[in-house]
Design a protein around this motif. Structure first.
Motif, mmCIF file in Angstrom:
data_model
loop_
_atom_site.group_PDB
_atom_site.id
_atom_site.type_symbol
_atom_site.label_atom_id
_atom_site.label_comp_id
_atom_site.label_asym_id
_atom_site.label_seq_id
_atom_site.Cartn_x
_atom_site.Cartn_y
_atom_site.Cartn_z
ATOM 1 N N ARG A 439 -147.990 -56.667 -36.384
ATOM 2 C CA ARG A 439 -146.658 -56.425 -36.349
ATOM 3 C C ARG A 439 -146.757 -54.698 -35.745
ATOM 4 N NH1 ARG A 439 -143.296 -59.825 -40.622
ATOM 5 N NH2 ARG A 439 -143.790 -61.970 -39.801
ATOM 6 N N GLY A 440 -147.706 -54.102 -34.996
ATOM 7 C CA GLY A 440 -147.472 -52.712 -34.585
ATOM 8 C C GLY A 440 -148.003 -51.803 -35.607
ATOM 9 N N VAL A 441 -148.328 -52.210 -36.844
ATOM 10 C CA VAL A 441 -149.110 -51.436 -37.824
ATOM 11 C C VAL A 441 -150.487 -51.534 -37.964
ATOM 12 C CG1 VAL A 441 -149.052 -50.592 -40.051
ATOM 13 C CG2 VAL A 441 -146.829 -51.203 -38.936
ATOM 14 N N ARG A 442 -151.217 -50.438 -37.848
ATOM 15 C CA ARG A 442 -152.805 -50.522 -38.171
ATOM 16 C C ARG A 442 -153.353 -50.391 -39.191
ATOM 17 N NH1 ARG A 442 -157.433 -48.158 -33.915
ATOM 18 N NH2 ARG A 442 -159.173 -48.426 -35.371
ATOM 19 N N ARG A 443 -153.981 -51.204 -39.829
ATOM 20 C CA ARG A 443 -154.394 -51.190 -41.403
ATOM 21 C C ARG A 443 -155.909 -50.977 -41.553
ATOM 22 N NH1 ARG A 443 -149.929 -54.404 -40.765
ATOM 23 N NH2 ARG A 443 -148.081 -54.044 -42.533
ATOM 24 N N ARG A 444 -156.600 -50.178 -42.341
ATOM 25 C CA ARG A 444 -157.837 -50.173 -42.373
ATOM 26 C C ARG A 444 -158.234 -50.979 -43.587
ATOM 27 N NH1 ARG A 444 -161.708 -47.363 -40.319
ATOM 28 N NH2 ARG A 444 -160.074 -46.098 -39.208
ATOM 29 N N PHE A 472 -160.884 -65.045 -44.364
ATOM 30 C CA PHE A 472 -161.322 -63.867 -45.265
ATOM 31 C C PHE A 472 -160.046 -63.263 -46.127
ATOM 32 C CE2 PHE A 472 -164.168 -63.837 -41.755
ATOM 33 C CZ PHE A 472 -165.427 -63.573 -42.280
ATOM 34 N N ARG A 473 -160.106 -62.957 -47.270
ATOM 35 C CA ARG A 473 -159.106 -62.329 -48.109
ATOM 36 C C ARG A 473 -159.623 -60.640 -48.063
ATOM 37 N NH1 ARG A 473 -159.523 -63.491 -53.924
ATOM 38 N NH2 ARG A 473 -161.535 -64.046 -53.380
ATOM 39 N N VAL A 474 -158.651 -59.873 -47.341
ATOM 40 C CA VAL A 474 -158.857 -58.465 -47.220
ATOM 41 C C VAL A 474 -157.648 -57.710 -47.683
ATOM 42 C CG1 VAL A 474 -160.055 -59.116 -44.977
ATOM 43 C CG2 VAL A 474 -157.512 -58.326 -45.041
ATOM 44 N N GLU A 475 -158.150 -56.395 -48.387
ATOM 45 C CA GLU A 475 -157.390 -55.418 -48.870
ATOM 46 C C GLU A 475 -157.369 -54.174 -48.150
ATOM 47 O OE1 GLU A 475 -157.185 -52.717 -53.154
ATOM 48 O OE2 GLU A 475 -157.888 -54.980 -53.074
ATOM 49 N N ASP A 476 -156.092 -53.903 -47.788
ATOM 50 C CA ASP A 476 -156.100 -52.421 -47.026
ATOM 51 C C ASP A 476 -155.952 -51.145 -47.897
ATOM 52 O OD1 ASP A 476 -153.552 -52.115 -48.109
ATOM 53 O OD2 ASP A 476 -152.755 -52.373 -46.241
ATOM 54 N N GLU A 477 -155.789 -50.019 -47.336
ATOM 55 C CA GLU A 477 -156.010 -48.612 -48.052
ATOM 56 C C GLU A 477 -154.864 -48.741 -49.099
ATOM 57 O OE1 GLU A 477 -156.086 -46.017 -44.682
ATOM 58 O OE2 GLU A 477 -158.324 -45.736 -45.134
ATOM 59 N N THR A 478 -153.837 -49.166 -48.698
ATOM 60 C CA THR A 478 -152.548 -49.148 -49.753
ATOM 61 C C THR A 478 -152.657 -50.123 -50.744
ATOM 62 O OG1 THR A 478 -151.312 -50.640 -48.283
ATOM 63 C CG2 THR A 478 -151.024 -48.380 -47.722
ATOM 64 N N GLY A 479 -153.606 -50.999 -50.904
ATOM 65 C CA GLY A 479 -153.859 -52.256 -52.015
ATOM 66 C C GLY A 479 -153.073 -53.306 -51.574
ATOM 67 N N GLU A 480 -152.445 -53.508 -50.354
ATOM 68 C CA GLU A 480 -151.878 -54.859 -50.022
ATOM 69 C C GLU A 480 -153.084 -55.616 -49.577
ATOM 70 O OE1 GLU A 480 -148.928 -54.010 -47.068
ATOM 71 O OE2 GLU A 480 -147.459 -53.088 -48.410
ATOM 72 N N ARG A 481 -152.939 -56.985 -49.889
ATOM 73 C CA ARG A 481 -153.914 -57.979 -49.609
ATOM 74 C C ARG A 481 -153.297 -59.152 -48.702
ATOM 75 N NH1 ARG A 481 -155.945 -60.520 -54.840
ATOM 76 N NH2 ARG A 481 -153.691 -60.357 -55.528
ATOM 77 N N TYR A 482 -154.180 -59.573 -47.770
ATOM 78 C CA TYR A 482 -153.896 -60.660 -46.662
ATOM 79 C C TYR A 482 -154.940 -61.642 -46.393
ATOM 80 C CZ TYR A 482 -150.951 -56.524 -45.540
ATOM 81 O OH TYR A 482 -150.049 -55.497 -45.401
ATOM 82 N N TRP A 483 -154.332 -62.758 -45.852
ATOM 83 C CA TRP A 483 -155.454 -63.715 -45.766
ATOM 84 C C TRP A 483 -155.483 -63.781 -44.144
ATOM 85 C CZ3 TRP A 483 -154.684 -69.593 -46.174
ATOM 86 C CH2 TRP A 483 -155.794 -70.288 -46.664
ATOM 87 N N LEU A 484 -156.747 -63.463 -43.616
ATOM 88 C CA LEU A 484 -156.967 -63.213 -42.125
ATOM 89 C C LEU A 484 -157.937 -64.643 -41.743
ATOM 90 C CD1 LEU A 484 -157.653 -59.684 -41.836
ATOM 91 C CD2 LEU A 484 -155.596 -60.902 -41.770
ATOM 92 N N PHE A 485 -157.786 -65.131 -40.567
ATOM 93 C CA PHE A 485 -158.846 -66.143 -40.307
ATOM 94 C C PHE A 485 -159.287 -65.901 -38.917
ATOM 95 C CE2 PHE A 485 -155.252 -68.598 -39.168
ATOM 96 C CZ PHE A 485 -155.618 -69.211 -37.809
#
Length: 507
Positions: A439-444, A472-485
């Motif tokens: 959604r237009g925001v890049r997350r490391r 994959f369960r991933v966590e970005d630099e702000t601590g938010e966690r997402y479910w990607l596949f």
């Protein structure tokens, strides 16, 4: 503005017969016609799509049809059974769609959905659901909604679309290009008009009325005015003798909201007494208002559990009185319990220690009747490996079954309705992404866990035989966690597109 649905069943006699015969029915590939007496000869009165595609038509002599199509299956027509079947379908629609339903012989239903479409997710969703329900039962159907019965009837039969929504106030524009038969005129009248050079409603609608009335009688003028909404068209809604019903007839028409509410309370009292005698509670109530101009208004309320409390039912009905237009006055009010269930008296808690169990059914009823029953629900586990199929919607007060989601891998509390594509980069095909843009925001990505491989359900669709998803369960630099596949195994093209998606968000 009134809204009326016409449900057209183009193959109703043959569809009904196939359903009745079941396994004994002729093959679905065999052309089928029904025969009856038209005058002194035996003619085709109904046919299926196979017979029509081979050149058979309604009104054709049976002998000619058999000569034209070898192997044609000919069965006797039963108009009385067809009408009885339409009445049963009307009762089905009465309980599930709207309080005002009437059979439209020989091949349709009329449903007044004024103010009821929002309970079904809007007009488009309502029409699609109706047509799909009939298709699942082996009955071909088309549906149209318009401001009048005549306009909806014409659109459903002559626009030849699965569903048609005629916008409010645009019935005339839709009617103009349709053939004269769309006005529900007698066959002889249509033939005579064709002789005079009239082919479509556009050719006829602006003609001077007196000459047409003098030659053909009042039928043409009446049908045009009914289709355009200039005059009303009386509807005799179907009613089952098994329904619990009470009514009030007024010597003088009423119209004030306070008066309507007062008599609503009296009708509810009478209905609850009748329900008590039957040992039942109401799950769905219809309150119908017969106006002096021969039109009808109604409100419908539903309950999550069977209810027989007059105060509660009165409050639910009175909440909707503001939607009723009394017009020049209401002369009859009818309250009907469309759906009932057994209701037994329960022992109240008498212990001073035991705490009473919270009853939220009243709150659920209020919310469901304001925003729609389909928007108040609970999510329960469903047996499926595919994440979006592992959740089912059930009624808010459905009993707990104890079912849980199986598996050792955690699932996000928020699952997106549809996986959303993301831009990402991974060092290796089986590695988690180093970063992703959603959604237009890049997350490391700072931490990741996976992959969890989920395969397609090949027993449901052949297309899922080789499909694969790696989650994959991933966590970005702000601590938010997402479910990607990743769609695919990273090696074989047939396993998926190898694109990345975001499917859920962890708390």
């Amino acid at each position: 503005m009134p809204r009326v649905v016409s449900l057209f069943l183009p193959r109703w006699p043959t569809d009904r017969l196939r359903r009745k015969l079941g396994d004994a029915s002729p093959s679905s590939e065999a052309p089928l016609v029904l025969a009856g007496r038209l005058g002194r000869r035996r003619s085709v009165t109904a046919l299926d799509a196979n017979a029509q595609s081979l050149g058979v038509s309604i009104g054709m002599a049976v002998a000619k049809a058999q000569a034209l199509v070898p192997g044609l299956v000919v069965l006797d027509a039963d108009p009385a059974a067809d009408r009885e079947g339409l009445d049963k379908l009307s009762l089905w629609a009465l309980q599930r769609i709207s309080p005002v339903v009437a059979a439209d012989p020989p091949d349709g239903l009329m449903i007044d959905t004024t103010g009821a479409d929002h309970l079904h997710g809007g007009e488009a969703a309502m029409l699609e659901t109706m047509v799909e329900k009939f298709a699942q039962s082996g009955v071909d159907a088309r549906a149209a909604v318009a401001d009048t019965w005549g306009a909806a009837h014409a659109a459903a039969r002559y626009m030849r679309l699965r569903t048609v929504i005629v916008p409010a106030g645009e019935s005339k524009a839709v009617l103009l290009p349709l053939p004269l038969a769309a006005l529900r005129l007698e066959v002889e009248t249509v033939a005579a008009l064709h002789t005079l050079g009239f082919e479509t409603i556009r050719d006829l609608i602006d003609q001077p009325r007196p000459p047409l009335t003098l030659r053909f009688g009042p039928e043409i003028e009446r049908r045009i005015d009914q289709a355009l909404g200039v005059i009303g068209e009386p509807v005799d809604p179907i009613r089952s003798p098994e329904l619990v019903e009470v009514r009030r007839v007024f010597g003088e028409p009423i119209g004030a909201a306070e008066t309507i509410a007062r008599y609503t309370a009296k009708l509810v009292e009478a209905l609850c007494k009748e329900l008590e005698q039957r040992g039942a509670g109401a799950r769905r109530l219809d309150l119908l208002f017969h106006r002096v101009d021969n039109t009808m208004q109604f409100v419908r309320v539903g309950m999550a559990r069977p209810v027989r409390d007059p105060r509660r039912l009165t409050r639910l009905l009175c909440d909707k009185i503001e939607t009723v237009d009394p017009g020049f006055g209401i002369e009859i009010m009818v309250l009907v319990a469309i759906e009932t269930e057994p209701l037994r008296e329960q022992q109240a808690i008498s212990s001073l220690i035991e705490a009473p169990e919270a009853d939220v059914s009243d709150l659920i009823d209020v919310l469901a009747n304001r925003i729609g029953e389909n928007r108040i629900c609970r999510f329960v586990p469903a047996q499926s490996d595919v994440p979006e199929r592992s959740v089912a919607r059930v009624s808010a007060l459905s009993p707990e079954t104890g079912a849980t989601w199986d598996g050792e891998w955690p699932r996000p509390p928020r699952l997106l309705t549809r996986p959303e594509p993301i831009e990402t980069m991974a060092l290796l095909p089986d590695h988690p992404p180093a970063w992703f843009t959603w959604r237009g925001v890049r997350r490391r990505v700072r931490r990741a866990d996976g992959p969890e491989r989920i395969r397609g359900e090949w027993w449901k669709r052949d297309a899922e035989l080789t499909t694969v998803r790696d989650y994959f369960r991933v966590e970005d630099e702000t601590g938010e966690r997402y479910w990607l596949f990743r769609s695919g195994d990273g090696e074989h093209a047939e396993s998926g597109s190898h694109r990345w998606f975001l499917h859920g968000i962890f708390g």
